[in-house]
Design a protein around this motif. Sequence first.
Motif, PDB file in Angstrom:
ATOM      1  N   ALA A   1       0.835  -1.203   0.000  1.00 52.51           N
ATOM      2  CA  ALA A   1       0.000   0.000   0.000  1.00 52.51           C
ATOM      3  C   ALA A   1       0.867   1.250   0.000  1.00 52.51           C
ATOM      4  N   VAL A   2       1.959   1.204   0.736  1.00 53.72           N
ATOM      5  CA  VAL A   2       2.853   2.356   0.838  1.00 53.72           C
ATOM      6  C   VAL A   2       3.608   2.573  -0.472  1.00 53.72           C
ATOM      7  N   THR A   3       4.177   1.518  -1.024  1.00 51.16           N
ATOM      8  CA  THR A   3       5.002   1.669  -2.225  1.00 51.16           C
ATOM      9  C   THR A   3       4.175   1.907  -3.489  1.00 51.16           C
ATOM     10  N   ASN A   4       2.895   1.592  -3.462  1.00 49.54           N
ATOM     11  CA  ASN A   4       2.020   1.832  -4.614  1.00 49.54           C
ATOM     12  C   ASN A   4       1.194   3.112  -4.488  1.00 49.54           C
ATOM     13  N   ALA A   5       1.352   3.826  -3.394  1.00 46.31           N
ATOM     14  CA  ALA A   5       0.555   5.032  -3.160  1.00 46.31           C
ATOM     15  C   ALA A   5       0.874   6.103  -4.195  1.00 46.31           C
ATOM     16  N   LYS A   6      -0.150   6.713  -4.727  1.00 47.30           N
ATOM     17  CA  LYS A   6      -0.005   7.829  -5.668  1.00 47.30           C
ATOM     18  C   LYS A   6      -0.134   9.167  -4.942  1.00 47.30           C
ATOM     19  N   LYS A   7      -0.825   9.137  -3.809  1.00 49.20           N
ATOM     20  CA  LYS A   7      -1.009  10.331  -2.982  1.00 49.20           C
ATOM     21  C   LYS A   7      -0.892   9.922  -1.523  1.00 49.20           C
ATOM     22  N   VAL A   8      -0.363  10.812  -0.697  1.00 49.95           N
ATOM     23  CA  VAL A   8      -0.331  10.629   0.744  1.00 49.95           C
ATOM     24  C   VAL A   8      -0.810  11.924   1.387  1.00 49.95           C
ATOM     25  N   PHE A   9      -1.151  11.850   2.644  1.00 48.59           N
ATOM     26  CA  PHE A   9      -1.509  13.032   3.400  1.00 48.59           C
ATOM     27  C   PHE A   9      -0.403  13.277   4.413  1.00 48.59           C
ATOM     28  N   ILE A  10       0.191  14.447   4.327  1.00 49.78           N
ATOM     29  CA  ILE A  10       1.206  14.838   5.304  1.00 49.78           C
ATOM     30  C   ILE A  10       0.547  15.902   6.150  1.00 49.78           C
ATOM     31  N   GLU A  11       0.381  15.546   7.442  1.00 48.16           N
ATOM     32  CA  GLU A  11      -0.480  16.311   8.327  1.00 48.16           C
ATOM     33  C   GLU A  11      -1.856  16.319   7.645  1.00 48.16           C
ATOM     34  N   ASN A  12      -2.396  17.439   7.229  1.00 43.26           N
ATOM     35  CA  ASN A  12      -3.707  17.438   6.549  1.00 43.26           C
ATOM     36  C   ASN A  12      -3.608  17.818   5.083  1.00 43.26           C
ATOM     37  N   ASN A  13      -2.389  17.877   4.552  1.00 45.21           N
ATOM     38  CA  ASN A  13      -2.194  18.292   3.165  1.00 45.21           C
ATOM     39  C   ASN A  13      -2.005  17.077   2.261  1.00 45.21           C
ATOM     40  N   GLU A  14      -2.752  17.045   1.165  1.00 47.72           N
ATOM     41  CA  GLU A  14      -2.625  15.964   0.203  1.00 47.72           C
ATOM     42  C   GLU A  14      -1.404  16.233  -0.677  1.00 47.72           C
ATOM     43  N   CYS A  15      -0.526  15.226  -0.821  1.00 49.02           N
ATOM     44  CA  CYS A  15       0.708  15.373  -1.598  1.00 49.02           C
ATOM     45  C   CYS A  15       0.794  14.247  -2.623  1.00 49.02           C
ATOM     46  N   ASP A  16       1.247  14.578  -3.822  1.00 48.83           N
ATOM     47  CA  ASP A  16       1.448  13.583  -4.872  1.00 48.83           C
ATOM     48  C   ASP A  16       2.784  12.898  -4.669  1.00 48.83           C
ATOM     49  N   VAL A  17       2.787  11.577  -4.815  1.00 53.06           N
ATOM     50  CA  VAL A  17       3.997  10.783  -4.631  1.00 53.06           C
ATOM     51  C   VAL A  17       4.649  10.539  -5.982  1.00 53.06           C
ATOM     52  N   GLU A  18       5.920  10.872  -6.080  1.00 51.05           N
ATOM     53  CA  GLU A  18       6.688  10.582  -7.282  1.00 51.05           C
ATOM     54  C   GLU A  18       7.263   9.168  -7.195  1.00 51.05           C
ATOM     55  N   LYS A  19       7.746   8.806  -5.989  1.00 51.98           N
ATOM     56  CA  LYS A  19       8.351   7.491  -5.800  1.00 51.98           C
ATOM     57  C   LYS A  19       8.351   7.153  -4.314  1.00 51.98           C
ATOM     58  N   ALA A  20       8.087   5.876  -4.017  1.00 48.61           N
ATOM     59  CA  ALA A  20       8.132   5.395  -2.634  1.00 48.61           C
ATOM     60  C   ALA A  20       8.818   4.033  -2.627  1.00 48.61           C
ATOM     61  N   VAL A  21       9.871   3.922  -1.818  1.00 45.44           N
ATOM     62  CA  VAL A  21      10.664   2.688  -1.763  1.00 45.44           C
ATOM     63  C   VAL A  21      10.949   2.371  -0.305  1.00 45.44           C
ATOM     64  N   VAL A  22      10.907   1.084   0.045  1.00 48.08           N
ATOM     65  CA  VAL A  22      11.280   0.646   1.380  1.00 48.08           C
ATOM     66  C   VAL A  22      12.648  -0.019   1.280  1.00 48.08           C
ATOM     67  N   ARG A  23      13.611   0.519   2.047  1.00 45.28           N
ATOM     68  CA  ARG A  23      14.972  -0.026   2.099  1.00 45.28           C
ATOM     69  C   ARG A  23      15.427  -0.048   3.548  1.00 45.28           C
ATOM     70  N   GLY A  24      15.968  -1.185   3.970  1.00 45.99           N
ATOM     71  CA  GLY A  24      16.509  -1.271   5.321  1.00 45.99           C
ATOM     72  C   GLY A  24      15.518  -0.931   6.409  1.00 45.99           C
ATOM     73  N   GLY A  25      14.265  -1.241   6.190  1.00 48.58           N
ATOM     74  CA  GLY A  25      13.235  -0.991   7.197  1.00 48.58           C
ATOM     75  C   GLY A  25      12.719   0.439   7.239  1.00 48.58           C
ATOM     76  N   ALA A  26      13.220   1.308   6.366  1.00 48.36           N
ATOM     77  CA  ALA A  26      12.768   2.699   6.325  1.00 48.36           C
ATOM     78  C   ALA A  26      12.064   2.964   4.992  1.00 48.36           C
TER      79      ALA A  26
END
Length: 162
Positions: free
Chosen positions: A30-55
Amino acid sequence: MQKLLIAKVSKPQGLKGELKCQLFTDVLAAVTNAKKVFIENNECDVEKAVVRGGALYLKLLGINDRNNAEIFRNCEIYLPKEEIEKYKQTDFLVDDLIGMVLYDEQGKLIGQIVDYEDYGSAPILSIEENNHIYEVPYISEIFITDGKTLKVNRQTYEENKL
Protein backbone atom coordinates in the motif's frame (compact mmCIF):
# COMPACT_ATOMS: atom_id res chain seq x y z
CA MET A 1 -12.53 9.45 4.84
CA GLN A 2 -10.63 7.73 7.63
CA LYS A 3 -6.84 8.05 7.40
CA LEU A 4 -4.27 5.82 9.09
CA LEU A 5 -0.80 6.84 10.21
CA ILE A 6 1.76 4.93 8.12
CA ALA A 7 5.04 6.77 8.77
CA LYS A 8 6.80 9.77 10.25
CA VAL A 9 9.43 11.80 8.39
CA SER A 10 12.81 11.44 10.10
CA LYS A 11 14.85 13.75 7.86
CA PRO A 12 15.57 14.82 4.30
CA GLN A 13 17.73 12.27 2.49
CA GLY A 14 20.21 13.32 -0.19
CA LEU A 15 20.17 16.46 -2.32
CA LYS A 16 17.08 15.84 -4.49
CA GLY A 17 14.36 16.26 -1.86
CA GLU A 18 13.81 12.65 -0.83
CA LEU A 19 12.43 12.01 2.67
CA LYS A 20 13.60 9.23 4.97
CA CYS A 21 10.66 8.04 7.09
CA GLN A 22 10.09 5.70 10.01
CA LEU A 23 7.45 3.13 9.02
CA PHE A 24 4.47 2.29 11.24
CA THR A 25 2.81 -0.30 8.99
CA ASP A 26 3.66 -3.69 7.54
CA VAL A 27 1.31 -3.22 4.57
CA LEU A 28 4.26 -2.23 2.39
CA ALA A 29 2.49 -2.74 -0.93
CA ALA A 30 0.00 0.00 0.00
CA VAL A 31 2.85 2.36 0.84
CA THR A 32 5.00 1.67 -2.23
CA ASN A 33 2.02 1.83 -4.61
CA ALA A 34 0.56 5.03 -3.16
CA LYS A 35 0.00 7.83 -5.67
CA LYS A 36 -1.01 10.33 -2.98
CA VAL A 37 -0.33 10.63 0.74
CA PHE A 38 -1.51 13.03 3.40
CA ILE A 39 1.21 14.84 5.30
CA GLU A 40 -0.48 16.31 8.33
CA ASN A 41 -3.71 17.44 6.55
CA ASN A 42 -2.19 18.29 3.17
CA GLU A 43 -2.63 15.96 0.20
CA CYS A 44 0.71 15.37 -1.60
CA ASP A 45 1.45 13.58 -4.87
CA VAL A 46 4.00 10.78 -4.63
CA GLU A 47 6.69 10.58 -7.28
CA LYS A 48 8.35 7.49 -5.80
CA ALA A 49 8.13 5.39 -2.63
CA VAL A 50 10.66 2.69 -1.76
CA VAL A 51 11.28 0.65 1.38
CA ARG A 52 14.97 -0.03 2.10
CA GLY A 53 16.51 -1.27 5.32
CA GLY A 54 13.23 -0.99 7.20
CA ALA A 55 12.77 2.70 6.33
CA LEU A 56 10.50 4.38 3.79
CA TYR A 57 12.18 6.68 1.28
CA LEU A 58 9.57 8.99 -0.16
CA LYS A 59 9.96 11.42 -3.07
CA LEU A 60 7.11 13.91 -3.40
CA LEU A 61 6.24 15.58 -6.68
CA GLY A 62 7.50 19.17 -6.71
CA ILE A 63 9.95 18.74 -3.82
CA ASN A 64 13.27 18.75 -5.64
CA ASP A 65 15.90 19.86 -3.15
CA ARG A 66 16.94 19.28 0.43
CA ASN A 67 15.79 22.72 1.60
CA ASN A 68 12.20 22.15 0.41
CA ALA A 69 12.22 18.67 1.96
CA GLU A 70 13.36 20.06 5.32
CA ILE A 71 9.89 21.53 6.04
CA PHE A 72 8.53 17.96 6.32
CA ARG A 73 10.92 16.90 9.10
CA ASN A 74 8.97 15.18 11.94
CA CYS A 75 5.67 15.35 10.01
CA GLU A 76 3.29 12.40 10.10
CA ILE A 77 2.27 10.63 6.89
CA TYR A 78 -1.20 9.13 6.41
CA LEU A 79 -2.97 6.99 3.83
CA PRO A 80 -6.73 6.48 3.48
CA LYS A 81 -7.79 3.31 5.31
CA GLU A 82 -9.40 1.99 2.11
CA GLU A 83 -6.03 2.13 0.31
CA ILE A 84 -4.34 0.10 3.03
CA GLU A 85 -7.17 -2.45 3.15
CA LYS A 86 -6.71 -3.15 -0.58
CA TYR A 87 -3.22 -4.50 0.09
CA LYS A 88 -3.37 -5.94 3.59
CA GLN A 89 -2.45 -9.60 3.88
CA THR A 90 -3.82 -10.25 7.34
CA ASP A 91 -7.49 -10.09 8.24
CA PHE A 92 -7.20 -7.08 10.53
CA LEU A 93 -5.35 -3.78 10.65
CA VAL A 94 -3.78 -2.74 13.95
CA ASP A 95 -6.44 -0.04 14.32
CA ASP A 96 -9.09 -2.77 13.99
CA LEU A 97 -7.45 -4.95 16.65
CA ILE A 98 -6.95 -2.38 19.39
CA GLY A 99 -10.13 -2.18 21.41
CA MET A 100 -11.48 -5.49 20.06
CA VAL A 101 -13.17 -7.72 22.64
CA LEU A 102 -12.03 -11.35 22.49
CA TYR A 103 -13.98 -14.51 23.14
CA ASP A 104 -12.87 -18.12 23.13
CA GLU A 105 -14.24 -20.76 20.76
CA GLN A 106 -17.14 -21.47 23.18
CA GLY A 107 -18.13 -17.79 23.29
CA LYS A 108 -16.76 -17.09 26.79
CA LEU A 109 -15.24 -13.65 27.32
CA ILE A 110 -11.42 -13.53 27.35
CA GLY A 111 -10.73 -9.79 27.50
CA GLN A 112 -9.95 -6.78 25.35
CA ILE A 113 -6.94 -6.03 23.14
CA VAL A 114 -5.31 -2.85 24.45
CA ASP A 115 -2.01 -2.70 22.53
CA TYR A 116 -0.04 -4.15 19.64
CA GLU A 117 3.75 -4.37 19.26
CA ASP A 118 5.74 -5.87 16.41
CA TYR A 119 9.30 -6.86 17.29
CA GLY A 120 10.00 -8.76 14.09
CA SER A 121 8.95 -12.38 14.50
CA ALA A 122 5.34 -12.61 15.67
CA PRO A 123 3.43 -9.46 16.64
CA ILE A 124 2.51 -9.26 20.34
CA LEU A 125 -0.99 -8.38 21.48
CA SER A 126 -1.52 -6.94 24.96
CA ILE A 127 -4.81 -8.23 26.31
CA GLU A 128 -6.55 -6.89 29.39
CA GLU A 129 -8.15 -9.78 31.22
CA ASN A 130 -9.62 -9.41 34.72
CA ASN A 131 -7.70 -6.16 35.35
CA HIS A 132 -4.36 -7.77 34.33
CA ILE A 133 -2.47 -7.18 31.10
CA TYR A 134 -1.13 -10.28 29.36
CA GLU A 135 1.08 -10.37 26.29
CA VAL A 136 0.32 -13.05 23.71
CA PRO A 137 1.89 -13.68 20.30
CA TYR A 138 -0.52 -13.03 17.42
CA ILE A 139 -0.20 -16.47 15.80
CA SER A 140 -2.68 -18.82 14.13
CA GLU A 141 -2.34 -21.47 16.86
CA ILE A 142 -3.92 -19.02 19.34
CA PHE A 143 -6.14 -16.74 17.26
CA ILE A 144 -8.88 -18.10 15.00
CA THR A 145 -10.43 -15.82 12.38
CA ASP A 146 -13.04 -16.05 9.66
CA GLY A 147 -12.02 -12.66 8.27
CA LYS A 148 -14.67 -10.77 10.22
CA THR A 149 -14.30 -11.99 13.81
CA LEU A 150 -11.38 -13.05 15.95
CA LYS A 151 -11.63 -15.84 18.51
CA VAL A 152 -9.10 -17.43 20.83
CA ASN A 153 -8.18 -21.07 21.26
CA ARG A 154 -8.50 -21.05 25.07
CA GLN A 155 -5.99 -23.83 25.80
CA THR A 156 -3.23 -22.46 23.56
CA TYR A 157 -3.94 -18.93 24.80
CA GLU A 158 -3.52 -19.96 28.43
CA GLU A 159 -0.26 -21.76 27.61
CA ASN A 160 1.24 -18.75 25.82
CA LYS A 161 0.15 -15.68 27.78
CA LEU A 162 2.87 -13.84 29.68
